[in-house]
Structures are given as C-alpha cells and as structure tokens.
Write an enzyme that holds these catalytic residues in place. Structure first.
Site, PDB file in Angstrom:
ATOM      1  N   LYS A  73     -23.475 -21.648   1.492  1.00  0.00           N
ATOM      2  CA  LYS A  73     -22.693 -20.479   1.108  1.00  0.00           C
ATOM      3  C   LYS A  73     -23.590 -19.263   1.143  1.00  0.00           C
ATOM      4  CE  LYS A  73     -18.489 -19.746  -0.772  1.00  0.00           C
ATOM      5  NZ  LYS A  73     -17.306 -20.600  -0.666  1.00  0.00           N
ATOM      6  N   GLY A  89      -4.590 -12.937  -4.216  1.00  0.00           N
ATOM      7  CA  GLY A  89      -5.405 -12.514  -3.080  1.00  0.00           C
ATOM      8  C   GLY A  89      -5.091 -13.312  -1.828  1.00  0.00           C
ATOM      9  N   VAL A  93      -5.515 -16.312  -1.006  1.00  0.00           N
ATOM     10  CA  VAL A  93      -4.957 -17.656  -1.202  1.00  0.00           C
ATOM     11  C   VAL A  93      -3.712 -17.595  -2.093  1.00  0.00           C
ATOM     12  CG1 VAL A  93      -5.403 -19.976  -2.091  1.00  0.00           C
ATOM     13  CG2 VAL A  93      -7.230 -18.727  -0.892  1.00  0.00           C
TER      14      VAL A  93
HETATM   15  N1  PHE Z   1     -13.928 -19.598   1.771  1.00  0.00           N
HETATM   16  C1  PHE Z   1     -13.966 -20.907   2.366  1.00  0.00           C
HETATM   17  C2  PHE Z   1     -14.167 -21.955   1.268  1.00  0.00           C
HETATM   18  O1  PHE Z   1     -14.615 -21.667   0.169  1.00  0.00           O
HETATM   19  C3  PHE Z   1     -15.103 -20.980   3.304  1.00  0.00           C
HETATM   20  C4  PHE Z   1     -14.841 -21.079   4.778  1.00  0.00           C
HETATM   21  C5  PHE Z   1     -13.862 -20.369   5.436  1.00  0.00           C
HETATM   22  C6  PHE Z   1     -15.639 -21.925   5.497  1.00  0.00           C
HETATM   23  C7  PHE Z   1     -13.678 -20.529   6.789  1.00  0.00           C
HETATM   24  C8  PHE Z   1     -15.483 -22.086   6.846  1.00  0.00           C
HETATM   25  C9  PHE Z   1     -14.494 -21.368   7.499  1.00  0.00           C
HETATM   26  O2  PHE Z   1     -13.909 -23.117   1.484  1.00  0.00           O
END
Ligand code: PHE
Length: 348
Positions: free
Chosen positions: A78, A183, A185
């Site tokens: 991350k 947001g 999601v």
């Molecule tokens: N925001 C996503 C998550 O926490 C991360 C992600 C998005 C990873 C798109 C890869 C591709 O799972």
C-alpha cells in the site's frame, strides 16, 4: 518510526519526503510470497508522518490477507501519501507525477491503483510517469476506470451472504441497512441496496453529499454522533478504518457488520466483543476485495466487465461463507477465522 519498522512483520518500507509539496510518501510492502505487491494509493492528511507510516503498514498487511483469502497471485502493499492540509491543484499534480516516477523506479516491486483520496483521473496522471505499474486509469486513458463500484458489488454480495447466514434467506427486502460514507464505494453500494428493496439509512460527514443523497433518493440521514445508537439490520462502514472500538462495539445496534472500509477494527480483540453480543462481523478484507479483484482481473487477465462482476460476487460470497462456518465450527471469532485462512495460504 524506527520502532514501528522494527516491530513490523512486513518486508520493505520505502520512504520519500517530497519537499516541493511538503508531503511524505510511504510505500509499505508486507509480503510478496504470492506475487508482486499491489495496493491502492491513499492520500490524506495525518496528524504526523509516523501515523501515516503506521497506516501504510497496517493497510499493506490488509492487502496481503485480502489477496490470500480468494487465492489471488498478488502480494500485499500500500502507498500512503501524507499531504499538508492545503495543497493546491498544481502542487498536487506535481506530487502525483513525482510519485509515478518513484513507482516506475521500483520496476515492478509495487503496482498501484486508487484508494481513499485518489481516483482514476489521478491514476492517469501517475501513469504519465509510472506506467506500466498503474491500474484503474480512466477508460479514456486505456484503463478500466474506478474500482469503487466493484468493491461495492463485493460488499453487496457479502451483505446478502451474511443475511443468509443469519436468517437462512439472503433477501434484503425491508432490511434496514446503514451505510457509513457515500464515497467511491458507499455511493454505488446505496444504489445496489435500493434496487434490492432494502431500506437504506446513511451517515456522511460531507455536507454536499448529505444534501445530494437526501434529495436524490430521499434517504434517511443519521448524524455521525448517532450511528452507534441507531437500530438496523446491517451496518456497512465504507469510510475510514478504526471505527469499531471497544466502545462502539459494545453499543452498536445491528445484527451484522459488512462494509468496504479497510481496517475496521481498532484492534483484533474488538471482534470478541461483537461475538459476545451476537453481532455478525464480516472481516473487512474478506468482503472488500472486489475492487482489486475486478481491476486486476480485467487489466491482467483480460476479464470483461461482466466477468469481473460475476467473479467478485461469487468470490466474496464463497469466502465469507467459509469464514463464518469456520468460526462457528471452531468457536473462534470471524476475524480469527479469516486470518487463519489467509495465513495458511501465505504459509503454504
Ligand atoms: N483500494 C483498493 C483496495 O483497498 C486497492 C486497489 C485498487 C488495488 C485497484 C488494485 C487495484 O483494495
């Protein structure tokens, strides 16, 4: 920070202080045992650089476990970019471009996509200097767009599976679902819920979103201070992490918690409080894998959008059922059950 890194069980931390924007970039790579690390880029302000590093490390671990449960060939990583309170548009663009160059320098050690505080348009900018390691760019730039709607599809499948586990029937007609955060999601999730006949309540800190959702859908608004006193069937946290604390878990008035936010528990033992109160907790990384799964599937496996949606709904449903059954059989919390599944895969 030295202590944090010493105590962390992950593999690598990359640190860059961006002087021009007065921003800290932390890339944490928890594990590459199952594949190269991939994870979102989170951009927000933090009380300190240390807090940002800690968030990156915790989120990277979450990504590793997230991929491990449905057996995806990716490692957990991350990026957290800690920005100052005020960052003008131009400075932000420069920061994104310099960040892209850093990702490119890593040469495939870390792939990234959107997360809280970043969007597909930002991925386009990052990809100017960071391609081919950037996922979920806009369709205009050849990407598959926002990952949020796919995360929402997975969370929605998780909500239905949780209801099925509790009531023997996964239908959401007249179920009260409280969504925290509208947001990337939470927004698409609300629409899926409304289409399935659920009664949707929401809480949100952004005034303009509150107005928009009240007038567009006539949804019932719950002020942030009343969230844990509001009765509902399902609570779906889709904003920041750490919201399930000993205090909130002791009073929350729902039958199940199924949401898209990462790292919902302030500490793993909070799951025990919910278990004692017979509140079903769906471990966050089990149900919020949809965005990463769909984007990685479409952009590295050639999945169509339809296929991605089907894979996500099925994978989340199967994984959550497995975790809930394991927890019941072994008399452990759902959080423990999920980490057993993930850790076994990582060890194998
Ligand atoms: N925001 C996503 C998550 O926490 C991360 C992600 C998005 C990873 C798109 C890869 C591709 O799972």
């Amino acid at each position: 920070m030295e202590q944090l890194i010493r105590g962390w069980k992950g593999e690598i931390v990359i640190v860059r202080y961006d002087r021009e924007a007065d921003a800290w970039i932390f890339i944490a790579i928890y594990s590459t045992r199952l594949g190269p690390a991939a994870g979102g880029t989170r951009m927000r302000t933090y009380p300190s650089a240390k807090a940002a590093l800690q968030d990156a490390m915790l989120l990277a671990k979450g990504m590793a476990y997230k991929y491990a449960v449905p057996n995806m060939p990716w490692g957990g990583g991350k990026c957290v970019i800690a920005v100052p309170e005020t960052l003008d548009k131009k400075a932000r663009l420069g920061l994104l471009r310099r960040y892209g160059a850093l990702v490119k320098q890593l040469g495939g050690m870390f792939y990234t996509g959107p997360d809280m505080g970043t969007c597909s348009e930002d991925m386009d900018i990052i990809a100017e200097t960071g391609a081919p390691y950037i996922f979920a760019c806009t369709p205009k730039a050849g990407g598959s767009g926002s990952s949020g709607p796919y995360t929402a599809i997975g969370v929605f499948a998780g909500i239905k599976a949780a209801c099925e586990h509790l009531h023997g029937d996964g239908s959401l007609g007249n179920k009260r679902v409280l969504v925290q955060g509208l947001g990337n999601v939470g927004g698409p999730l609300v629409e899926l819920l409304l289409n399935s006949g659920a009664r949707v309540l929401f809480t949100e800190v952004d005034e303009s979103l509150v107005k928009q959702y009240r007038s567009k859908f006539g949804l019932e608004y719950v002020p942030p201070g009343a969230v844990y006193d509001t009765e509902c069937d399902v609570f779906s946290p889709c904003a920041i992490g750490g919201i399930l604390t000993p205090e909130t878990a002791s009073k929350i008035k729902c039958k199940a918690i199924v949401g898209g936010a990462n790292n919902q528990l302030s500490s793993p033992d909070v799951a025990r409080i919910m278990e004692k109160r017979s509140v079903l907790y769906a471990p966050d990384y089990v149900v919020n894998v949809g965005g990463a799964m769909a984007i990685l599937g479409m952009e590295t496996q050639g999945w169509s959008k339809e296929r991605a949606e089907e894979e996500v709904a099925l994978a989340v449903r199967m994984a959550l059922k497995k975790v809930l059954e394991l927890a019941r059989e072994q008399g452990i919390t759902t959080e423990e059950a999920a980490s057993r599944v993930a850790e076994k895969r990582l060890e194998d």
